[in-house]
Design a protein around this motif. Structure first.
Motif, PDB file in Angstrom:
ATOM      1  N   PHE A   1      -1.576 -57.890 -34.289  1.00 19.34           N
ATOM      2  CA  PHE A   1      -2.924 -57.935 -34.834  1.00 19.34           C
ATOM      3  C   PHE A   1      -3.380 -59.351 -35.149  1.00 19.34           C
ATOM      4  O   PHE A   1      -4.195 -59.567 -36.021  1.00 19.34           O
ATOM      5  CB  PHE A   1      -3.014 -57.075 -36.101  1.00 19.34           C
ATOM      6  CG  PHE A   1      -2.687 -55.645 -35.831  1.00 19.34           C
ATOM      7  CD1 PHE A   1      -3.583 -54.835 -35.157  1.00 19.34           C
ATOM      8  CD2 PHE A   1      -1.470 -55.125 -36.210  1.00 19.34           C
ATOM      9  CE1 PHE A   1      -3.280 -53.517 -34.882  1.00 19.34           C
ATOM     10  CE2 PHE A   1      -1.152 -53.803 -35.943  1.00 19.34           C
ATOM     11  CZ  PHE A   1      -2.062 -53.002 -35.279  1.00 19.34           C
ATOM     12  N   TRP A   2      -2.863 -60.326 -34.429  1.00 20.91           N
ATOM     13  CA  TRP A   2      -3.228 -61.718 -34.656  1.00 20.91           C
ATOM     14  C   TRP A   2      -4.674 -61.942 -34.239  1.00 20.91           C
ATOM     15  O   TRP A   2      -5.141 -61.374 -33.257  1.00 20.91           O
ATOM     16  CB  TRP A   2      -2.298 -62.617 -33.848  1.00 20.91           C
ATOM     17  CG  TRP A   2      -2.608 -64.058 -33.972  1.00 20.91           C
ATOM     18  CD1 TRP A   2      -2.259 -64.884 -34.991  1.00 20.91           C
ATOM     19  CD2 TRP A   2      -3.321 -64.861 -33.041  1.00 20.91           C
ATOM     20  NE1 TRP A   2      -2.711 -66.135 -34.754  1.00 20.91           N
ATOM     21  CE2 TRP A   2      -3.386 -66.159 -33.565  1.00 20.91           C
ATOM     22  CE3 TRP A   2      -3.945 -64.611 -31.835  1.00 20.91           C
ATOM     23  CZ2 TRP A   2      -4.015 -67.194 -32.920  1.00 20.91           C
ATOM     24  CZ3 TRP A   2      -4.567 -65.642 -31.198  1.00 20.91           C
ATOM     25  CH2 TRP A   2      -4.598 -66.914 -31.740  1.00 20.91           C
TER      26      TRP A   2
ATOM     27  N   PRO B   1      -4.089 -59.156 -21.969  1.00 21.45           N
ATOM     28  CA  PRO B   1      -3.838 -58.376 -23.184  1.00 21.45           C
ATOM     29  C   PRO B   1      -4.729 -57.147 -23.308  1.00 21.45           C
ATOM     30  O   PRO B   1      -4.377 -56.194 -23.986  1.00 21.45           O
ATOM     31  CB  PRO B   1      -4.144 -59.368 -24.320  1.00 21.45           C
ATOM     32  CG  PRO B   1      -3.962 -60.708 -23.714  1.00 21.45           C
ATOM     33  CD  PRO B   1      -4.389 -60.546 -22.279  1.00 21.45           C
ATOM     34  N   ARG B   2      -5.862 -57.139 -22.662  1.00 16.99           N
ATOM     35  CA  ARG B   2      -6.758 -55.981 -22.733  1.00 16.99           C
ATOM     36  C   ARG B   2      -6.188 -54.790 -21.976  1.00 16.99           C
ATOM     37  O   ARG B   2      -6.507 -53.656 -22.266  1.00 16.99           O
ATOM     38  CB  ARG B   2      -8.124 -56.335 -22.153  1.00 16.99           C
ATOM     39  CG  ARG B   2      -8.802 -57.434 -22.922  1.00 16.99           C
ATOM     40  CD  ARG B   2     -10.097 -57.816 -22.259  1.00 16.99           C
ATOM     41  NE  ARG B   2     -10.553 -59.086 -22.790  1.00 16.99           N
ATOM     42  CZ  ARG B   2     -11.457 -59.827 -22.242  1.00 16.99           C
ATOM     43  NH1 ARG B   2     -12.042 -59.447 -21.122  1.00 16.99           N
ATOM     44  NH2 ARG B   2     -11.810 -60.969 -22.776  1.00 16.99           N
ATOM     45  N   GLY B   3      -5.358 -55.050 -20.983  1.00 17.13           N
ATOM     46  CA  GLY B   3      -4.802 -53.989 -20.166  1.00 17.13           C
ATOM     47  C   GLY B   3      -3.686 -53.206 -20.854  1.00 17.13           C
ATOM     48  O   GLY B   3      -3.427 -52.070 -20.509  1.00 17.13           O
TER      49      GLY B   3
ATOM     50  N   PRO C   1      -1.882 -66.002 -22.611  1.00 14.46           N
ATOM     51  CA  PRO C   1      -3.106 -66.763 -22.880  1.00 14.46           C
ATOM     52  C   PRO C   1      -2.862 -67.980 -23.775  1.00 14.46           C
ATOM     53  O   PRO C   1      -3.500 -69.008 -23.607  1.00 14.46           O
ATOM     54  CB  PRO C   1      -4.029 -65.737 -23.549  1.00 14.46           C
ATOM     55  CG  PRO C   1      -3.583 -64.431 -22.989  1.00 14.46           C
ATOM     56  CD  PRO C   1      -2.083 -64.562 -22.873  1.00 14.46           C
ATOM     57  N   GLY C   2      -1.933 -67.862 -24.694  1.00 14.64           N
ATOM     58  CA  GLY C   2      -1.598 -69.010 -25.547  1.00 14.64           C
ATOM     59  C   GLY C   2      -0.991 -70.151 -24.755  1.00 14.64           C
ATOM     60  O   GLY C   2      -1.234 -71.322 -25.037  1.00 14.64           O
ATOM     61  N   ILE C   3      -0.193 -69.803 -23.751  1.00 11.05           N
ATOM     62  CA  ILE C   3       0.398 -70.831 -22.889  1.00 11.05           C
ATOM     63  C   ILE C   3      -0.710 -71.547 -22.123  1.00 11.05           C
ATOM     64  O   ILE C   3      -0.721 -72.769 -22.005  1.00 11.05           O
ATOM     65  CB  ILE C   3       1.425 -70.206 -21.920  1.00 11.05           C
ATOM     66  CG1 ILE C   3       2.623 -69.676 -22.710  1.00 11.05           C
ATOM     67  CG2 ILE C   3       1.867 -71.200 -20.859  1.00 11.05           C
ATOM     68  CD1 ILE C   3       3.580 -68.832 -21.906  1.00 11.05           C
ATOM     69  N   MET C   4      -1.664 -70.768 -21.611  1.00 13.66           N
ATOM     70  CA  MET C   4      -2.771 -71.374 -20.870  1.00 13.66           C
ATOM     71  C   MET C   4      -3.610 -72.269 -21.778  1.00 13.66           C
ATOM     72  O   MET C   4      -4.068 -73.336 -21.360  1.00 13.66           O
ATOM     73  CB  MET C   4      -3.640 -70.306 -20.214  1.00 13.66           C
ATOM     74  CG  MET C   4      -2.918 -69.508 -19.140  1.00 13.66           C
ATOM     75  SD  MET C   4      -2.086 -70.504 -17.880  1.00 13.66           S
ATOM     76  CE  MET C   4      -3.459 -71.355 -17.150  1.00 13.66           C
TER      77      MET C   4
ATOM     78  N   ALA D   1      -2.515 -73.963 -24.295  1.00 18.95           N
ATOM     79  CA  ALA D   1      -1.725 -75.191 -24.462  1.00 18.95           C
ATOM     80  C   ALA D   1      -1.849 -76.079 -23.231  1.00 18.95           C
ATOM     81  O   ALA D   1      -2.018 -77.305 -23.355  1.00 18.95           O
ATOM     82  CB  ALA D   1      -0.268 -74.835 -24.738  1.00 18.95           C
ATOM     83  N   PHE D   2      -1.784 -75.482 -22.040  1.00 25.07           N
ATOM     84  CA  PHE D   2      -1.923 -76.267 -20.818  1.00 25.07           C
ATOM     85  C   PHE D   2      -3.321 -76.887 -20.726  1.00 25.07           C
ATOM     86  O   PHE D   2      -3.473 -78.042 -20.313  1.00 25.07           O
ATOM     87  CB  PHE D   2      -1.664 -75.410 -19.575  1.00 25.07           C
ATOM     88  CG  PHE D   2      -0.223 -75.036 -19.365  1.00 25.07           C
ATOM     89  CD1 PHE D   2       0.812 -75.649 -20.053  1.00 25.07           C
ATOM     90  CD2 PHE D   2       0.109 -74.057 -18.448  1.00 25.07           C
ATOM     91  CE1 PHE D   2       2.131 -75.297 -19.839  1.00 25.07           C
ATOM     92  CE2 PHE D   2       1.422 -73.697 -18.222  1.00 25.07           C
ATOM     93  CZ  PHE D   2       2.440 -74.310 -18.916  1.00 25.07           C
ATOM     94  N   ASP D   3      -4.345 -76.121 -21.099  1.00 27.72           N
ATOM     95  CA  ASP D   3      -5.718 -76.650 -21.082  1.00 27.72           C
ATOM     96  C   ASP D   3      -5.847 -77.847 -22.016  1.00 27.72           C
ATOM     97  O   ASP D   3      -6.452 -78.860 -21.666  1.00 27.72           O
ATOM     98  CB  ASP D   3      -6.726 -75.568 -21.481  1.00 27.72           C
ATOM     99  CG  ASP D   3      -6.897 -74.490 -20.426  1.00 27.72           C
ATOM    100  OD1 ASP D   3      -6.645 -74.777 -19.240  1.00 27.72           O
ATOM    101  OD2 ASP D   3      -7.284 -73.370 -20.797  1.00 27.72           O
ATOM    102  N   GLN D   4      -5.279 -77.727 -23.202  1.00 31.14           N
ATOM    103  CA  GLN D   4      -5.356 -78.822 -24.166  1.00 31.14           C
ATOM    104  C   GLN D   4      -4.579 -80.040 -23.671  1.00 31.14           C
ATOM    105  O   GLN D   4      -5.058 -81.170 -23.757  1.00 31.14           O
ATOM    106  CB  GLN D   4      -4.820 -78.369 -25.519  1.00 31.14           C
ATOM    107  CG  GLN D   4      -4.967 -79.418 -26.595  1.00 31.14           C
ATOM    108  CD  GLN D   4      -4.505 -78.926 -27.949  1.00 31.14           C
ATOM    109  OE1 GLN D   4      -3.807 -77.931 -28.076  1.00 31.14           O
ATOM    110  NE2 GLN D   4      -4.896 -79.634 -28.978  1.00 31.14           N
TER     111      GLN D   4
END
Length: 180
Positions: free
Chosen positions: A15-16, A61-63, A72-75, A77-80
């Protein structure tokens, strides 16, 4: 107060919340990551067309809401990382010519571990996109696209959403076995 620790361990993975949604400055752009692969095919090396990989990861995560992925958190981090690296590289280009080579080497050393992680991640992604192919190398291109403001979303003709390139990695050797 005594239960806050155990409660967090149970609740936070499921529930984050990303409270930026309610922040005073909501996002103004979407980040996109395009993946290309060099594949050996029939005795010659070919480069695949760029495939956008971030949106599918963001929607994952919606699936399966009971056990959402942390990809998504990894992505993010990569974007940043790509954004910070690109900004620093742009500043280096403005330095006197005599200082650029050393500054670029220091920047590459600082981000070496980040790019090695990207190399492993994008190798695994390429393996899932091209199963059974003999992948030689992978390359990621980071781009951003401004979000059309709510007041303009239903205009006709639809406002243009121009992609802006942020960073293109060099061709990174494929890491075999990383997808297992």
């Amino acid at each position: 107060m005594r239960l806050i620790g155990p409660a967090r361990r149970v609740l936070e993975p499921y529930f984050w919340q990303d409270w930026q949604l309610f922040g005073p400055t909501p996002g103004t752009s979407n980040d996109l990551v395009y993946l290309q692969a060099r594949i050996q095919y029939g005795g010659e090396t070919v480069e695949t067309a760029p495939v956008e990989v971030e949106e599918a990861i963001d929607r994952a995560p919606r699936g399966f809401r009971i056990n959402p992925t942390k990809l998504p958190g990894i992505m993010l981090a990569f974007d940043q990382t790509s954004s910070h690296y690109a900004s620093a590289a742009t500043r280096i280009k403005k330095l006197p010519a005599a200082q650029r080579k050393a500054a670029q080497a220091a920047l590459d050393k600082q981000y070496k571990a980040d790019f090695e992680e990207m190399q492993r991640f994008f190798s695994a992604r390429a393996h899932s996109l091209y199963p059974g192919a003999r992948i030689l190398a992978v390359q990621a291109t980071f781009k951003t696209r401004p979000i059309v403001s709510f007041s303009e979303r239903y205009e006709s003709p639809h406002p243009k959403e121009k992609l802006k390139g942020l960073l293109q990695t060099s061709w990174m050797p494929y890491v075999p076995g990383v997808a297992q």
